[in-house]
Design a protein around this motif. Sequence first.
Motif, PDB file in Angstrom:
ATOM      1  N   VAL A  89       0.844  -1.204   0.000  1.00 19.74           N
ATOM      2  CA  VAL A  89       0.000   0.000   0.000  1.00 19.74           C
ATOM      3  C   VAL A  89       0.881   1.258   0.000  1.00 19.74           C
ATOM      4  O   VAL A  89       0.643   2.207  -0.754  1.00 19.74           O
ATOM      5  CB  VAL A  89      -0.954   0.012   1.208  1.00 19.74           C
ATOM      6  CG1 VAL A  89      -1.670   1.355   1.307  1.00 19.74           C
ATOM      7  CG2 VAL A  89      -1.968  -1.105   1.087  1.00 19.74           C
ATOM      8  N   THR A 143       0.981   3.944  -3.078  1.00 23.06           N
ATOM      9  CA  THR A 143       0.642   5.351  -2.869  1.00 23.06           C
ATOM     10  C   THR A 143       1.651   6.263  -3.572  1.00 23.06           C
ATOM     11  O   THR A 143       1.283   7.179  -4.295  1.00 23.06           O
ATOM     12  CB  THR A 143       0.630   5.675  -1.363  1.00 23.06           C
ATOM     13  OG1 THR A 143      -0.198   4.720  -0.724  1.00 23.06           O
ATOM     14  CG2 THR A 143       0.108   7.067  -1.109  1.00 23.06           C
ATOM     15  N   LEU A 151      -7.285   6.063  -7.999  1.00 22.92           N
ATOM     16  CA  LEU A 151      -6.963   5.004  -7.034  1.00 22.92           C
ATOM     17  C   LEU A 151      -6.741   3.649  -7.706  1.00 22.92           C
ATOM     18  O   LEU A 151      -6.623   2.635  -7.037  1.00 22.92           O
ATOM     19  CB  LEU A 151      -8.095   4.876  -6.004  1.00 22.92           C
ATOM     20  CG  LEU A 151      -8.216   6.024  -5.002  1.00 22.92           C
ATOM     21  CD1 LEU A 151      -9.423   5.807  -4.114  1.00 22.92           C
ATOM     22  CD2 LEU A 151      -6.957   6.121  -4.151  1.00 22.92           C
ATOM     23  N   ILE A 171      -6.261  -2.741  10.898  1.00 23.09           N
ATOM     24  CA  ILE A 171      -5.023  -1.979  10.657  1.00 23.09           C
ATOM     25  C   ILE A 171      -4.825  -1.749   9.172  1.00 23.09           C
ATOM     26  O   ILE A 171      -4.540  -0.634   8.719  1.00 23.09           O
ATOM     27  CB  ILE A 171      -3.806  -2.726  11.255  1.00 23.09           C
ATOM     28  CG1 ILE A 171      -3.919  -2.769  12.778  1.00 23.09           C
ATOM     29  CG2 ILE A 171      -2.499  -2.043  10.833  1.00 23.09           C
ATOM     30  CD1 ILE A 171      -2.833  -3.548  13.451  1.00 23.09           C
ATOM     31  N   LEU A 172      -5.023  -2.814   8.402  1.00 26.18           N
ATOM     32  CA  LEU A 172      -4.836  -2.723   6.949  1.00 26.18           C
ATOM     33  C   LEU A 172      -5.813  -1.716   6.357  1.00 26.18           C
ATOM     34  O   LEU A 172      -5.454  -0.895   5.497  1.00 26.18           O
ATOM     35  CB  LEU A 172      -5.051  -4.107   6.329  1.00 26.18           C
ATOM     36  CG  LEU A 172      -4.405  -4.340   4.970  1.00 26.18           C
ATOM     37  CD1 LEU A 172      -2.934  -3.973   5.006  1.00 26.18           C
ATOM     38  CD2 LEU A 172      -4.556  -5.803   4.577  1.00 26.18           C
ATOM     39  N   VAL A 179      -4.624   1.794   7.157  1.00 31.39           N
ATOM     40  CA  VAL A 179      -3.488   2.191   6.310  1.00 31.39           C
ATOM     41  C   VAL A 179      -3.983   2.573   4.920  1.00 31.39           C
ATOM     42  O   VAL A 179      -3.602   3.601   4.360  1.00 31.39           O
ATOM     43  CB  VAL A 179      -2.449   1.044   6.218  1.00 31.39           C
ATOM     44  CG1 VAL A 179      -1.377   1.373   5.186  1.00 31.39           C
ATOM     45  CG2 VAL A 179      -1.820   0.799   7.571  1.00 31.39           C
ATOM     46  N   THR A 180      -4.882   1.728   4.374  1.00 27.85           N
ATOM     47  CA  THR A 180      -5.402   2.001   3.028  1.00 27.85           C
ATOM     48  C   THR A 180      -6.194   3.299   3.005  1.00 27.85           C
ATOM     49  O   THR A 180      -6.079   4.088   2.059  1.00 27.85           O
ATOM     50  CB  THR A 180      -6.295   0.838   2.561  1.00 27.85           C
ATOM     51  OG1 THR A 180      -5.682  -0.382   2.960  1.00 27.85           O
ATOM     52  CG2 THR A 180      -6.473   0.845   1.070  1.00 27.85           C
ATOM     53  N   ALA A 228      -3.823   6.140   2.983  1.00 27.23           N
ATOM     54  CA  ALA A 228      -3.195   6.265   1.663  1.00 27.23           C
ATOM     55  C   ALA A 228      -4.166   6.913   0.685  1.00 27.23           C
ATOM     56  O   ALA A 228      -3.795   7.837  -0.051  1.00 27.23           O
ATOM     57  CB  ALA A 228      -2.765   4.893   1.159  1.00 27.23           C
ATOM     58  N   SER A 229      -5.441   6.468   0.701  1.00 21.76           N
ATOM     59  CA  SER A 229      -6.425   7.024  -0.231  1.00 21.76           C
ATOM     60  C   SER A 229      -6.649   8.500   0.047  1.00 21.76           C
ATOM     61  O   SER A 229      -6.778   9.310  -0.873  1.00 21.76           O
ATOM     62  CB  SER A 229      -7.750   6.284  -0.118  1.00 21.76           C
ATOM     63  OG  SER A 229      -7.533   4.905  -0.202  1.00 21.76           O
TER      64      SER A 229
END
Lengths: 198, 209, 203
Positions: free
Chosen positions: A73, A77, B89, C10-11, C14-15, C18-19
């Motif tokens: 991820v 990014t 995305l 958690i994942l 994080v995503t 990031a988004s």
Amino acid sequence: MSMMSEFSKGFYKENPVFKLVLGLCPTLAVSNSVQNAIGMGVAATFVLIMSNVIVSLIRKGVPKKIRIPIYIVVIATFVTIVDLVMAGFAPALHKSLGIFVPLIVVNCIILGRAEAFAGKNPVFYSFLDGLGMGLGFTFALTIISIVRELLGNGSLWGVPLMPPSFEPVLLLILPPGAFLTLGLFLGFFNWLDAKRDA
Amino acid sequence: MDLNHLFVITISAIFINNFVLNRFLGICPYIGVSKNMDSAVGMGMAVVFVMTLASMVTWLIYDFMLKPTTSNIFYIIFSAKEPPDLTYLKTIAFILVIASLVQFVEMVVQKVSPTLYKSLGIYLPLITTNCAILGVAFLNLDENFNFIESIVNGFAAGVGFTLALVLMAGIRERLELAPIPKPLRGVPIAFLMAGLMAIAFLGFSGLKL
Amino acid sequence: MKEIFKLGGILLLVTALASGALSMVNKITKPKIEEQKRLVVERALIAALPTADPKAIEKVIENDEILYYIGYTTQEKTDIAGYAFVAKKAGYSSVIETMVGVDTTGKIIGIKVMEEKETPGLGTKIEEIKYGESAPWFQLQFINRYAGELAVDKDNGPIRSITGATISSRAVTNSIKEGLEQLEKRLGGFKKQANPTQTEQVS
């Protein structure tokens, strides 16, 4: 651990392309011109440095089991940032690199450095490692592209250099030329190493 | 559905724009897993399978979740004023989907057919970082393929990959015994062979479809 | 089971982070990217309609699709300098898009390839500018020609195709020919050429 060696190992001793044989897809695909090669090199170096720094910063908080998806991820990014910025500010380069810009995300060098180095080392060393590896990758791409563009198109950075009588070896900028050039370079470095050890 | 068009996509993906020899996708497994025939066939099958599935799933994700159309799921659920444009995305969405897809396929294959798992299993984890899978997802977008075209393209691209891989494995098995100059042994000679094979594949580029 | 939810959480976090970061970057770059796309069309129009005032080019739209452009000589929009349209056809490895400009008699006055991903060193030569020249030689061949003449040398026409890239050369040539014929139909015919023999003498 000396800082200088963390930085310089990427160039020769652990060169990602010539020694570790990683990141081959972009190496072959975008080395048909020096401009493409350096553009890809800079983009990958940026992603490598940023992902190394972030991975190193969060390394203590990341649960072992899901570290790989999290690294991916983080990398994705920065790849998207490079993709968007390049499309906005260097559209010609963005067009000629094509799908290899988003594909930086699966460049094994980057995930490899996150897993093997940045996940275990402090931020500053990870930064140097990323910078060194990135420049090593750029260096490898550049010398392959110099051979291919000069002999295959008679030019460097798009500027014609060869005399008009020179007939370009077209094969070198076509796909087979990429395989042949990289194969010969790998053989050359093996030979160089064998000679040095002897 | 125009069958002729699908045939053109298939031939083009297998021969003319071969994933490995022309598009430079999936080079790492091409060099890494081509030392013997059995593993080449196993890897090839796994790639065909995952590539077809990935083409299908990424197309659905892109068209119904990322693209700004009135059939976008988020537009419908949140009844937003305008369809959201989430196409930026796509990289992050595709890689996560492919990674989970591979995990899922691994679990299913293990449950359903232990024999198949034995022959494909070890290749599946390697596939996540195979740029050919993510590559096919982006190429489908680039070419503006519809759902069926994407699936056909994914399958054919996988077949093209397998073809190149199996041919290479055949050559490398023979090369074991050949008197090759020492510095060229292993990976360098594999690249030179790939170069010659790519020259042969250039011959297909004259095909008029 | 509890652990799975924790890891999944958690994942997800994080995503989401990031988004969020990406949506901010996207806000900054989006106008820039759209600007670049607009510039490509704008530059192509200026190249295709050299006699028109760049500020006096209008789109003719039908059902959300741009059919063609009209270029006027001045901003008062009294005299038409010519028409422009985008010619599209599949080349060897990509769809080649070319902006083509014609005067009111249907004579090509400017062309510019806007989009192509042909084989480097072969098909990409449709955009090649030879050393010391200012425009791509392949595209210059189309200037001052009418739809009827357009064909590559292999089809017994006057357009010299690129060595090793007949498919790309033919795609450009035929797409322009078809586009011109379509434009003529849409306009209900071009103006008669003033004096065809004279034009030939000039060129």
